[in-house]
Every structure is written in structure tokens, then in C-alpha cells.
Design an enzyme around this catalytic site. Structure first.
Site, PDB file in Angstrom:
ATOM      1  N   ASP A 196     103.198 -23.791   8.786  1.00 32.87           N
ATOM      2  CA  ASP A 196     102.191 -24.345   8.138  1.00 32.87           C
ATOM      3  C   ASP A 196     102.419 -24.511   6.637  1.00 32.87           C
ATOM      4  O   ASP A 196     103.066 -23.739   6.117  1.00 32.87           O
ATOM      5  CB  ASP A 196     100.735 -23.806   8.544  1.00 32.87           C
ATOM      6  CG  ASP A 196      99.613 -24.409   7.886  1.00 32.87           C
ATOM      7  OD1 ASP A 196      99.521 -25.607   7.669  1.00 32.87           O
ATOM      8  OD2 ASP A 196      98.738 -23.590   7.513  1.00 32.87           O
ATOM      9  N   ASP A 198      99.460 -25.375   4.065  1.00 34.35           N
ATOM     10  CA  ASP A 198      98.057 -24.891   3.407  1.00 34.35           C
ATOM     11  C   ASP A 198      97.726 -23.366   3.683  1.00 34.35           C
ATOM     12  O   ASP A 198      97.526 -23.174   4.917  1.00 34.35           O
ATOM     13  CB  ASP A 198      97.156 -25.737   3.600  1.00 34.35           C
ATOM     14  CG  ASP A 198      97.180 -27.189   2.829  1.00 34.35           C
ATOM     15  OD1 ASP A 198      98.316 -27.349   2.207  1.00 34.35           O
ATOM     16  OD2 ASP A 198      96.223 -27.818   2.707  1.00 34.35           O
ATOM     17  N   ARG A 241      86.994 -35.928   4.895  1.00 33.91           N
ATOM     18  CA  ARG A 241      87.247 -35.329   3.771  1.00 33.91           C
ATOM     19  C   ARG A 241      87.946 -36.324   2.955  1.00 33.91           C
ATOM     20  O   ARG A 241      87.876 -36.348   1.661  1.00 33.91           O
ATOM     21  CB  ARG A 241      88.157 -34.191   3.865  1.00 33.91           C
ATOM     22  CG  ARG A 241      87.235 -33.044   4.397  1.00 33.91           C
ATOM     23  CD  ARG A 241      87.926 -31.728   4.788  1.00 33.91           C
ATOM     24  NE  ARG A 241      88.847 -31.691   5.776  1.00 33.91           N
ATOM     25  CZ  ARG A 241      89.780 -31.089   6.076  1.00 33.91           C
ATOM     26  NH1 ARG A 241      90.166 -30.078   5.508  1.00 33.91           N
ATOM     27  NH2 ARG A 241      90.565 -31.184   7.443  1.00 33.91           N
ATOM     28  N   LYS A 329     100.897 -30.950  15.704  1.00 33.82           N
ATOM     29  CA  LYS A 329     101.770 -29.627  15.358  1.00 33.82           C
ATOM     30  C   LYS A 329     102.857 -29.412  15.953  1.00 33.82           C
ATOM     31  O   LYS A 329     103.921 -29.036  15.930  1.00 33.82           O
ATOM     32  CB  LYS A 329     101.094 -28.643  14.386  1.00 33.82           C
ATOM     33  CG  LYS A 329     100.445 -29.048  13.067  1.00 33.82           C
ATOM     34  CD  LYS A 329      99.767 -27.717  12.444  1.00 33.82           C
ATOM     35  CE  LYS A 329      99.239 -28.259  11.064  1.00 33.82           C
ATOM     36  NZ  LYS A 329      98.756 -27.192  10.451  1.00 33.82           N
TER      37      LYS A 329
END
Length: 409
Positions: A196, A198, A241, A329
């Protein structure tokens, strides 16, 4: 084979009743001890069954298990070994017995313990838990002393899952990280690592960096935190977002790239893995505008993320293309593995959020890195120190190997 050639001798099998000697040498380490011991033994035509040597703070402990000499010269051998040891200012202990070491139990695992510091209390508790589930500690050695103390227990006699179940609560209570992986050749053969981005590869949440330029950072951060805890659907939260970024000038992309901070140890992890022949990739619920830059800077083999739509030099508040969410993912891990020619059993995935869970559970080894509680509970193992290169220790790679690779570069 020609008639003139002599076939090689067949090694003798050490049976349970074979007389053996355990020769133990200990004292201050110096060059020539190992060679001197076996030169002394060589005069008696012995077979070497096992050897173990450890050097700690300049003190050596060297053990050799050998067959007992024929011809009634055991007493002579003992005297000669003691004389040699005294000449080297060492101590010698010689124990008679029969056979080899006792067979190791079925079920073999590597238990890696990370602590900063690693206390005697924590070590005792881990050892007791291993014993409590029927495991036997066959060997212990240090993998690293910096930036954390990392030691590895080679354990037999207990199944890997049973060890994980027993050690997880102990680790949490003692403030150490304990990783349990099955022993076998595949451990060193895990040739694809996917991370990943972040809060894993980097210290930041990229969308929050964009939001800071749009003046809505707090609002976005609240939604991000809820999504990472698994309280919100990731795709819905992503669209909500990103909508807040509408109207930002595309020049913000370069500013965000400059603001991204790599996690301590990230460069060391990637550099070491690449030198060892691993392929390394990233998957992110963030944005290709950042991950593509990271791929180029860090020499990554694979990278995939969401893409912010930009029209006429402005962010539209939308993403384009396939959304990289929790299921995405895991799908990308499979895709990268197929492209790399690596079986899923030989892959490693690293992540911190709930949207990483499918990927972590799909990989041969899933590592929760400073992760949310729901992720730590579900992943194969967890690391809770702020250094990403500690993942190397879970693969059996020592700090000395890392430093040696750096020195040869």
C-alpha cells in the site's frame, strides 16, 4: 564410470546406538579456533555429525558432535583436546553419549520477535508461550540490533497457526511485535512484494495533501479515517472526498509530490529487495499522479492507483478508469504476480488499512504495518515499529546482509 574409477564412499549413517562425543569449546574468540579444533580431531579419523558456533560480545561457544574414535584412544583424544584448548586459553568440555541430536518435531516455523528495546520479560513470555503449545526452540539468533532488536526462534513441534494464535495476545500485552511464518524454501523465494502507499510506503494520506490546498483537509481526514477503519464503503468515500477537490489547479500535483514523505526505512527496504532479485510494486487507493512519480523515483516494477480527472488544467472532482478499492487491490496483486511469473504463495503484501485486507489475505505473507486493529487481527503478522525495512527480518534477511549489500553497491 570407467573400470579405473573408484565410486565415492557412501556416508555412514549415525544410528541411535552409535557412540558419539559432544565437544564444547568456549572462551574469548580469536582467529583459528575452529580450524584448530578440527585439525586436532582430524588426527583420529572421526566423522562430524553436527557443528554449532556462536560468538556473542567477543566470546565463542563452539560445539562439535563427532563419532567416538576406534581403537581405544578416546582417553588420548580427550587429553589432546584439553591440551589444545589450554594452549588457546579456552575451556573444553567433552561429553560421551550415543547417536545424533534427537529428531525435531513436525510443524516447523520461524518466530521473529521485534522490540525496541527487547526486554528479558518479553523474551521469557514468548519462549513460555512456544513451549505451552508443544513447540521446541531449536535455535535462536539475532537478525538485527538497529533500528530495533530482532531475534528469530527456529521452532519445531507446533503448527504455525497454533503458534500465531498463542503469541498474538502475548505480543500485544508486552509491547513487542511477533511474526510467525512457516519454515521452508518458499520463505526466501517470496519474489514479489506489493505495498500500500498511504501510511505505509509514505507517511502521508495523499488525498489529505490535496485537500489542504483546497481548504477542506479536516473534512477529508475524518472520512479517510472512517474508511480505513472499515466503517465506510471505500469507493463511496473516495468519490465523496475527490468531489471536494473540484476546481483545484493541476499545478497542485507537483506541490503534493514535493510534500510526500517516505516512511523511514522505505528506501532501504526497496533497495535491498531489488538487489536480492525481488520485484516490488505498489497499489493505492490514492492517485496515479503521485504513484507514477514514486515508481520512477524508487525503481518500482509495478504501480497502480486511481486517477484524478483533469480537464483544461483543473481537477474536475472525479476519478477516471477502474477504481482501486479493497477488492481491486487483491485483484492487482494477482495481476502483478502473473506478470512477474510468481505464484501467489511466494508473494508478500504490506498495508495498514481495512481496504488492504483482501490483498493481505491473498498474499503468501500479509504484513499489517502500523495498522488499524481490525487489520492487525486479520493479517498473518503485524509490525508496529515505524521502520518499513523491518519487514526484511520477517523474510530472514539480517541487518548485516543489508549493510553488506549497501557496501558492495
Amino acid at each position: 564410470m570407467s573400470a579405473s574409477q573408484t565410486p565415492p564412499p557412501v556416508p555412514a549413517v549415525t544410528g541411535e546406538d552409535t557412540p558419539t562425543l559432544l565437544v564444547k569449546i568456549f572462551g574469548r574468540d580469536r582467529p583459528g579456533i575452529t580450524a584448530g579444533l578440527f585439525e586436532t580431531l582430524a588426527a583420529y579419523s572421526l566423522d562430524v555429525i553436527d557443528i554449532e558456533q556462536v560468538v556473542t560480545r567477543g566470546r565463542i561457544t563452539l560445539c562439535a558432535l563427532v563419532t567416538t574414535p576406534d581403537g581405544g584412544v578416546e582417553g588420548e583424544l580427550r587429553a589432546r583436546l584439553h591440551t589444545w584448548a589450554e594452549s588457546m586459553r579456552l575451556q573444553a568440555e567433552i561429553i560421551s553419549g550415543r547417536g545424533d541430536n534427537r529428531p525435531r518435531g513436525t510443524g516447523r516455523s520461524h518466530v521473529t520477535v521485534l522490540g525496541s528495546p527487547l526486554t528479558a520479560e518479553a523474551t521469557a513470555a514468548v519462549a513460555a508461550r512456544i513451549t505451552g503449545v508443544g513447540g521446541n526452540i531449536d535455535r535462536i539468533f539475532r537478525l538485527a540490533k538497529y533500528p530495533v532488536t530482532a531475534v528469530e526462534f527456529a521452532v519445531s513441534g507446533a503448527e504455525t497457526e497454533a503458534l500465531r494464535t498463542a503469541l498474538a495476545p502475548e505480543a500485544a500485552a508486552l509491547g513487542v511485535d511477533v511474526a510467525v511464518v512457516a519454515s521452508g524454501l518458499h520463505r526466501r523465494a517470496q519474489r514479489l512484494v506489493v505495498m500500500d502507499v498511504d501510511s505505509t510506503l509514505i507517511q502521508d494520506e495523499v488525498i489529505e495533501l490535496f485537500a489542504a490546498h483546497a481548504g477542506c483537509q479536516e473534512q477529508v481526514a475524518e472520512v479517510t479515517a472512517a474508511a480505513m477503519r472499515g466503517e465506510l464503503d471505500f469507493e463511496q468515500s473516495l468519490h465523496a472526498r475527490v468531489a471536494l477537490l473540484e476546481g483545484l489547479d493541476e499545478s497542485v500535483v507537483d506541490k503534493v509530490r514535493a510534500e510526500v514523505r517516505l516512511t523511514p526505512g522505505a528506501r532501504t527496504l526497496i533497495r535491498t529487495l531489488k538487489r536480492l532479485g525481488y520485484q516490488v510494486g505498489v497499489v493505492s487507493g490514492g492517485f496515479t499522479q503521485v504513484t507514477d512519480d514514486l515508481k520512477e523515483r524508487l525503481g518500482l516494477d509495478f504501480a497502480s492507483a486511481n486517477t484524478l480527472e483533469i480537464v483544461d488544467g483543473k481537477l474536475t472532482g472525479r476519478v477516471v478508469g477502474e477504481v482501486v478499492d479493497r477488492a481491486g487491490k487483491a485483484r492487482l496483486l494477482r495481476r502483478f504476480a502473473a506478470q512477474a511469473g510468481v505464484p501467489l504463495a511466494q508473494t508478500v503484501a504490506i498495508g495498514d488499512g481495512a481496504n488492504d485486507l483482501d490483498m493481505l489475505n491473498t498474499a503468501g505473507l500479509g504484513v499489517a504495518f502500523n495498522a488499524k486493529p481490525v487489520v492487525q487481527e486479520a493479517a498473518h503478522t503485524a509490525v508496529n515499529v515505524p521502520f518499513l525495512d523491518t519487514v526484511l527480518y520477517l523474510l530472514g534477511i539480517t541487518r548485516e546482509e543489508v549493510e553488506a549489500a549497501d557496501a558492495q553497491a
